[in-house]
Design a protein around this motif. Sequence first.
Motif, PDB file in Angstrom:
ATOM      1  N   VAL A  14       0.863  -1.183   0.000  1.00  0.00           N
ATOM      2  CA  VAL A  14       0.000   0.000   0.000  1.00  0.00           C
ATOM      3  C   VAL A  14       0.901   1.234   0.000  1.00  0.00           C
ATOM      4  CG1 VAL A  14      -1.750   1.279   1.270  1.00  0.00           C
ATOM      5  CG2 VAL A  14      -1.819  -1.233   1.238  1.00  0.00           C
ATOM      6  N   ARG A  49      -8.849   8.624   7.044  1.00  0.00           N
ATOM      7  CA  ARG A  49      -9.688   7.593   6.421  1.00  0.00           C
ATOM      8  C   ARG A  49     -11.166   7.933   6.407  1.00  0.00           C
ATOM      9  NH1 ARG A  49      -8.443   2.234   9.621  1.00  0.00           N
ATOM     10  NH2 ARG A  49     -10.079   1.335   8.311  1.00  0.00           N
ATOM     11  N   LEU A  62      -6.053   3.840   1.941  1.00  0.00           N
ATOM     12  CA  LEU A  62      -6.561   2.638   2.599  1.00  0.00           C
ATOM     13  C   LEU A  62      -8.011   2.337   2.212  1.00  0.00           C
ATOM     14  CD1 LEU A  62      -5.132   2.621   6.244  1.00  0.00           C
ATOM     15  CD2 LEU A  62      -4.167   1.676   4.151  1.00  0.00           C
ATOM     16  N   TYR A  94      -3.978  -3.604  12.064  1.00  0.00           N
ATOM     17  CA  TYR A  94      -4.605  -3.431  10.756  1.00  0.00           C
ATOM     18  C   TYR A  94      -4.209  -4.556   9.807  1.00  0.00           C
ATOM     19  CZ  TYR A  94      -6.258  -1.228   6.465  1.00  0.00           C
ATOM     20  OH  TYR A  94      -6.911  -0.966   5.275  1.00  0.00           O
TER      21      TYR A  94
END
Length: 198
Positions: A14, A49, A62, A94
């Motif tokens: 990511v 987020r 994310l 996570y």
Amino acid sequence: MAYDKFNILKSSAVPMPIENVDTDQIIPARFLKATERKGFGDNLFRDWRYNADDTPKKDFVLNNPIYSGKILVAGKNFGSGSSREHAAWAIYDYGFRCVVSSFFADIFKGNSLNIGILPVTVSAEFLDKIFKAIEADPKTELEVNLPAQTITILATGEKESFDINGYKKNNLMNGYDDIDFLQSLKDDIQKVAASSIY
């Protein structure tokens, strides 16, 4: 508290090419009340987020389904700010097992190593190559080889070595925290104690 053993990790990654990400951005202070390491992943990068009404922000990485994996690739100076262990807990909870950056804050780096996250420091040039590889193909995989201390962009074969403290390396490969390491020496300690003359 033991954690997963880390030897060779092959995973997509990511990308988060943001510099100077501090621990309050990783896990905001209002989520630090818990003392166990569980549940922090839900609030990893919480304010980046989610909107105020708890709906996901579509432009945050994310929340982008094309990116996934156990490796977070971050910009320079990751984990600066306060010394909260919860930042590392949130990343581990996570699902990330490795963070790659060209520079880590020392305390964050230590906290990560203590709970089973491998912080891999690479050159700025190699970090840029990783970001470009992921941009070209979001499914591109990296191989992080802890025994050999190398990180490889599998699509191109480009590789770079990284440094790690020998004690922390051994702990990661065995899934030990500091207490687990001491417990692993229990038999040896007892043998030495039994053979000692007082």
